[in-house]
Design an enzyme around this catalytic site. Sequence first.
Site, PDB file in Angstrom:
ATOM      1  N   HIS A 408       0.870  -1.115  -0.080  1.00 46.45           N
ATOM      2  CA  HIS A 408      -0.005  -0.043   0.171  1.00 46.45           C
ATOM      3  C   HIS A 408       0.955   1.195   0.076  1.00 46.45           C
ATOM      4  O   HIS A 408       0.099   2.260  -0.165  1.00 46.45           O
ATOM      5  CB  HIS A 408      -0.896   0.083   1.131  1.00 46.45           C
ATOM      6  CG  HIS A 408      -2.345   0.503   0.877  1.00 46.45           C
ATOM      7  ND1 HIS A 408      -2.647   1.273  -0.224  1.00 46.45           N
ATOM      8  CD2 HIS A 408      -3.600   0.436   1.556  1.00 46.45           C
ATOM      9  CE1 HIS A 408      -3.918   1.674  -0.118  1.00 46.45           C
ATOM     10  NE2 HIS A 408      -4.388   1.227   0.901  1.00 46.45           N
ATOM     11  N   ARG A 409       2.198   1.173   0.280  1.00 50.38           N
ATOM     12  CA  ARG A 409       2.993   2.354   0.237  1.00 50.38           C
ATOM     13  C   ARG A 409       3.219   2.602  -1.345  1.00 50.38           C
ATOM     14  O   ARG A 409       3.450   3.862  -1.572  1.00 50.38           O
ATOM     15  CB  ARG A 409       4.273   2.054   0.879  1.00 50.38           C
ATOM     16  CG  ARG A 409       4.398   1.737   2.294  1.00 50.38           C
ATOM     17  CD  ARG A 409       5.683   1.063   2.685  1.00 50.38           C
ATOM     18  NE  ARG A 409       6.170   0.077   2.142  1.00 50.38           N
ATOM     19  CZ  ARG A 409       7.291  -0.663   2.059  1.00 50.38           C
ATOM     20  NH1 ARG A 409       8.477   0.057   2.906  1.00 50.38           N
ATOM     21  NH2 ARG A 409       7.504  -1.446   1.244  1.00 50.38           N
TER      22      ARG A 409
END
Length: 435
Positions: A408-409
């Site tokens: 998700h980064r």
Amino acid sequence: MPIEIKMPALSPTMEEGTLAKWLVKAGDSVKSGDLMAEIETDKATMEFEAVDEGVIAEIVVPEGTDGVKVGAVIAILAVEGENASAAPKAAPNAEANTPSPLGGEGAEAKPMAGEGQSQASTPAASPSPRPSPQRGEGERVKASPLARRIAAEKGIEISALTGSGPNGRIVKADVEGAKPGAAPAAAAPAQPAAAFAPAKPAAIPDIPHEAAKLSNVRKTIARRLTESKQTVPHIYLTVDIRLDALLKLRGDLNKSLAARGVKLSVNDLIIKALAVSLIQVPKCNVMFTPDQLISFSRADISVAVSTPSGLITPIIVGADTKGVAAISTEMKDLAGRARDSKLKPEEYQGGTASLSNMGMFGIKQFEAVINPPQGMIMAIGAGEKRPYVIDDALGVATVMSATGSFDHRAIDGADGAELMQAFKALIENPLGMLA
């Protein structure tokens, strides 16, 4: 003059290995290309070949030794015309067989090409400082190459430092904590264990059991999966995909490929579909670094293969541009050599995304752990007959569940959803990935 045979670096990230087995003994004659030993790295067991000709004068490191540092002398070779029995004995290498605490300085994993195999890792904990032995005038300072380079860059007199490595060796942590011109720092008192230090092993219950020593491969799997779950924020997206059209296409292709001896598996077509969908949705074909987002223009798919020593991920390079017959042939070859521990480092280090298929075990759906620093992994469940709405009417179809795990980064949920949508469309309309 006798030749020192040293522990080779069998992969770009290898810092140490296990000398699993000697294939020669003292007194044996060898020539270039002869197999000398089997060495277990953090990925596989590989054979080590001789590059010079001569007679084995001495085996310095016995087989079964763990933590042998790259560059450590493991044997002595007497060249032609020399008396092997008269060759000088190698000095004991205290550092060769002593692994640094928690991997020590060498445990900082380097990114794999495109993956990292990879490979991002958290810095290893520094060992507690130990007083270094007194050095006589003119005596060589024991220091790692990395420590020497950092000292030169910072203008630090390395001979004035106190080493905390094995036998007083100066390592990276010693240099980074020093200031130019500063006097040698006194050994720091022992500090209490940090909160993230490994827990003490649990007491083994009094139950009949067998204990097996962890291989380097299993240790690496444990370390990397722990790092992934601790440092990578995973987001999971699942879709149900109808397989009937893909199964029909597979049957038709296999009939036409039978004369060539090629038999496609469902997994071969899924590899192709994932590769093409990554090119269609390039925001998911990425790698996260602390200060950069790397976007790849080619889809190299790491495919999880179970082997006796643990999981390994051989890579189908450029799967987006390869035909499914070529993917099938290459995958069978890679999987076979992976199970025999015969893969070359470049065949399992790299990849832009991973695929893990547990459908053959009847697993309906699961969430795979990302292989950092890759940005995603696709988990494939079993295809099974399920009630399914077809043309607004309830019917029965062969359906599988696929779950994408995304970093998700690097990948937003909407981008991950777009990839899952593209992947589903290619599986349900498979002619699109063959065009």
